[in-house]
Design a protein around this motif. Structure first.
Motif, PDB file in Angstrom:
ATOM      1  N   GLU A  28       0.835  -1.205   0.000  1.00  0.00           N
ATOM      2  CA  GLU A  28       0.000   0.000   0.000  1.00  0.00           C
ATOM      3  C   GLU A  28       0.870   1.255   0.000  1.00  0.00           C
ATOM      4  O   GLU A  28       0.583   2.209  -0.719  1.00  0.00           O
ATOM      5  N   THR A 106      -7.040   7.213  -1.757  1.00  0.00           N
ATOM      6  CA  THR A 106      -7.803   6.071  -1.281  1.00  0.00           C
ATOM      7  C   THR A 106      -7.683   4.988  -2.326  1.00  0.00           C
ATOM      8  O   THR A 106      -8.103   5.172  -3.472  1.00  0.00           O
ATOM      9  N   ASN A 108      -8.361   1.199  -3.930  1.00  0.00           N
ATOM     10  CA  ASN A 108      -9.366   0.140  -3.980  1.00  0.00           C
ATOM     11  C   ASN A 108      -9.006  -0.787  -5.138  1.00  0.00           C
ATOM     12  O   ASN A 108      -9.517  -0.626  -6.251  1.00  0.00           O
ATOM     13  N   LYS A 111      -8.007   0.581  -8.722  1.00  0.00           N
ATOM     14  CA  LYS A 111      -8.548   1.937  -8.843  1.00  0.00           C
ATOM     15  C   LYS A 111      -8.180   2.718  -7.595  1.00  0.00           C
ATOM     16  O   LYS A 111      -7.925   2.143  -6.536  1.00  0.00           O
ATOM     17  N   ALA A 112      -8.146   4.032  -7.723  1.00  0.00           N
ATOM     18  CA  ALA A 112      -7.843   4.879  -6.573  1.00  0.00           C
ATOM     19  C   ALA A 112      -8.475   6.252  -6.796  1.00  0.00           C
ATOM     20  O   ALA A 112      -8.726   6.659  -7.936  1.00  0.00           O
TER      21      ALA A 112
END
Length: 169
Positions: A28, A106, A108, A111-112
């Motif tokens: 991350e 953020t 996901n 995707k972000a």
């Protein structure tokens, strides 16, 4: 003996879980760093007016909409439109500086979403006089991870304030 085997099993599970969490967290952090680099590279390429390279940071069918004081002033779709508009805008100025501030992402999967604050300084000539324009911008981006790299799929640029004044020489 059963207690020792149970203890070893529990320690192994804990170690595996801890390593998995560390790998997830490390990944991350890496992805967040790559997104920051993408936003910063966009700004650096604008400053050097490398517009063709700049639009390659977008997906082929990306959209970019610009708002000034809350009102939409342009909506562009695709790299060709982006390149034409960005090039025409930057050609008006001798000097362009982007100062990127805080950025929040953020993630996901592939995707972000991101919000980035930026102060843009533009220096150009108007009516024979050097002028400095400073603009406060908030970029709201949607990113996609494609072919091992992040790209901007959608950008909303909010030009919230502007200050224009003669440049002292």
């Amino acid at each position: 003996m059963k207690q020792i085997i149970l203890l070893i099993t529990l320690l192994s599970i804990f170690q595996f879980s801890s390593n998995a969490q560390t790998m997830d967290y490390t990944n991350e952090l890496k992805e967040r760093a790559l997104l920051k680099e993408l936003v910063d590279t966009f700004s650096n390429l604008a400053d050097t007016k490398e517009v063709h390279a700049q639009v390659q940071l977008f997906t082929p069918n990306a959209t970019s909409e610009t708002f000034v004081n809350g009102s939409s002033v342009s909506k562009l779709t695709g790299r060709e439109e982006l390149e034409k508009a960005f090039g025409a805008f930057l050609a008006k100025f001798e000097t362009v500086y982007h100062f990127n501030g805080q950025q929040i992402f953020t993630l996901n999967g592939d995707k972000a979403l991101g919000t980035s604050y930026c102060m843009v300084t533009l220096i150009g000539t108007e009516n024979g006089r050097k002028m400095k324009t400073t603009i406060g911008v908030i970029y709201q981006d949607e990113f996609v991870h494609d072919n091992d790299k992040w790209l901007i799929a959608k950008r909303k640029a909010n030009f919230n304030w502007q200050d224009k004044q003669p440049l002292s020489q």
